[in-house]
Design an enzyme around this catalytic site. Sequence first.
Site, short mmCIF file in Angstrom:
data_model
loop_
_atom_site.label_atom_id
_atom_site.label_comp_id
_atom_site.label_asym_id
_atom_site.label_seq_id
_atom_site.Cartn_x
_atom_site.Cartn_y
_atom_site.Cartn_z
N MET A 18 0.89 -1.24 0.07
CA MET A 18 -0.01 0.18 -0.09
C MET A 18 1.01 1.37 -0.14
O MET A 18 1.73 1.51 0.75
CB MET A 18 -0.93 0.05 1.30
CG MET A 18 -2.18 -1.07 0.96
SD MET A 18 -3.11 -0.83 2.46
CE MET A 18 -2.24 -1.68 3.91
N CYS A 101 -3.21 -1.58 -10.04
CA CYS A 101 -3.30 -0.15 -9.45
C CYS A 101 -4.36 0.71 -10.37
O CYS A 101 -4.15 0.68 -11.64
CB CYS A 101 -2.03 0.75 -9.19
SG CYS A 101 -2.39 2.39 -8.73
N LYS A 140 0.44 -9.14 -9.22
CA LYS A 140 -0.80 -8.74 -8.42
C LYS A 140 -1.83 -8.23 -9.37
O LYS A 140 -1.13 -7.16 -9.99
CB LYS A 140 -0.59 -8.02 -7.10
CG LYS A 140 -1.84 -7.49 -6.39
CD LYS A 140 -1.30 -6.94 -5.15
CE LYS A 140 -2.45 -6.28 -4.10
NZ LYS A 140 -2.81 -5.08 -4.65
C1 LIG Z 1 -3.85 3.59 0.53
C2 LIG Z 1 -3.73 2.49 -0.53
C3 LIG Z 1 -2.51 2.18 -1.18
C4 LIG Z 1 -2.49 1.12 -2.05
N1 LIG Z 1 -1.27 0.92 -2.60
C5 LIG Z 1 -0.96 -0.34 -3.49
C6 LIG Z 1 0.28 -0.40 -4.15
O1 LIG Z 1 0.97 0.25 -3.77
N2 LIG Z 1 0.50 -1.74 -4.72
C7 LIG Z 1 -1.01 -2.68 -4.99
O2 LIG Z 1 -0.55 -3.65 -5.47
N3 LIG Z 1 -1.86 -2.31 -4.43
C8 LIG Z 1 -2.11 -1.22 -3.57
N4 LIG Z 1 -3.62 -0.97 -3.08
C9 LIG Z 1 -4.31 -2.01 -3.05
C10 LIG Z 1 -4.04 -2.88 -1.92
O3 LIG Z 1 -3.09 -3.68 -2.15
C11 LIG Z 1 -5.54 -3.85 -1.99
O4 LIG Z 1 -5.30 -4.79 -2.94
C12 LIG Z 1 -6.77 -3.40 -1.86
O5 LIG Z 1 -6.95 -2.30 -0.72
C13 LIG Z 1 -7.91 -4.28 -1.43
O6 LIG Z 1 -7.45 -5.03 -0.26
P1 LIG Z 1 -8.25 -4.47 1.22
O7 LIG Z 1 -9.76 -4.80 1.01
O8 LIG Z 1 -7.77 -5.75 2.06
O9 LIG Z 1 -7.68 -3.30 1.59
C14 LIG Z 1 -3.36 0.16 -2.07
C15 LIG Z 1 -4.66 0.37 -1.52
C16 LIG Z 1 -4.78 1.42 -0.61
C17 LIG Z 1 -6.05 1.79 0.11
#
Ligand SMILES: Cc1cc2nc3c(=O)[nH]c(=O)nc-3n(C[C@H](O)[C@H](O)[C@H](O)COP(=O)(O)O)c2cc1C
Length: 326
Positions: A18, A101, A140
């Site tokens: 993230m 992303c 991913k």
């Molecule tokens: C603030 C934020 C930053 C994120 N940055 C990335 C990232 O750098 N790389 C990535 O693959 N996913 C990124 N994501 C997505 C998360 O890795 C994840 O796939 C998504 O939040 C869904 O999972 P969750 O419901 O458990 O949050 C980001 C999500 C959030 C909320």
Amino acid sequence: MKIGHIDLGERPIFLAPMEDVTDPAFRLMCKKFGANMVYTEFVSADALIRSVSKTEQKLNISDEERPVAIQIYGKDTETMVEAARIVEEARPDILDINFGCPVKRVAGKGAGAGMLQNIPKMLEITRAVVDAVKIPVTVKTRLGWDANNKIIVDLAEQLQDCGIAALTIHGRTRAQMYTGEADWTLIGEVKKNPRIHIPIIGNGDVTTPQRAKECFELYGVDAIMIGRASFGRPWIFKEVRHYLETGEELPPLSAEWKLSVLRQEVVDSVNLLDERRGILHVRRHLAASPLFKGIPNFRDTRIAMLRAETKEELFRIFDTISPLLS
Ligand SMILES: Cc1cc2nc3c(=O)[nH]c(=O)nc-3n(C[C@H](O)[C@H](O)[C@H](O)COP(=O)(O)O)c2cc1C
């Protein structure tokens, strides 16, 4: 469960990559509480090959957080290959490619989830990166570009054929961004496909230990990745791990204990970065922590936390909060 030769244990739980969140101190904290693998935030391949120092700093990992994956994104094959080689020198256990992303500045330019509109390019990059490095390469991504193009079942096979060592699927389309509910049924379909032999990591909306267990049981995934539910709450890994192992909820963790965890995160963040950057990173985690939910008139305190510039200032604020925690 193994990715390449890396043993990640039984029913592993990973900390999701993230941006601006999975900094070194937070990764370490999640690791301490039982995350079986942690990921850096995504790192721009373009910036890496131009040696942008702020980007290079994102490659800093420590042995204590292993196994750790570094994630890169980009849209050009040569750039991604060069960046992958630079990443390999930083010695992560795994190199992860971001094809998920959704934000405009990334997907709009064809990188991240934008690659879901150019599958031949996605596969070309994946193949080239796999060939360029010796460490395991993982991907991913999301279910597809939009509701009419949920291509993940076929795509998973194609990515596997490129030689990746595992695949993480976030159960949303690009069009959904972060709205609606994550749909795990297609993640389950991928896992059920007899042609798939690489580990499948499920991701999206896992916010409780019960849901984590359910995702393993209903969809058969090899690992689960937790993102937003860990904000300001690194102990979620302890809660999930305990539930998976015993089938029972961990006895409630006291508010004082949680505050001490956040204090330690402040200390680690300053030690691992420096006071200015460490505070900048950690205060966002603090402001988002569910620990402070429900404290009456907390708004001003939250603002003070977001403005704090030193460890001492933050600790003074904690001291005022401490008696208010039930
Ligand atoms: C603030 C934020 C930053 C994120 N940055 C990335 C990232 O750098 N790389 C990535 O693959 N996913 C990124 N994501 C997505 C998360 O890795 C994840 O796939 C998504 O939040 C869904 O999972 P969750 O419901 O458990 O949050 C980001 C999500 C959030 C909320």
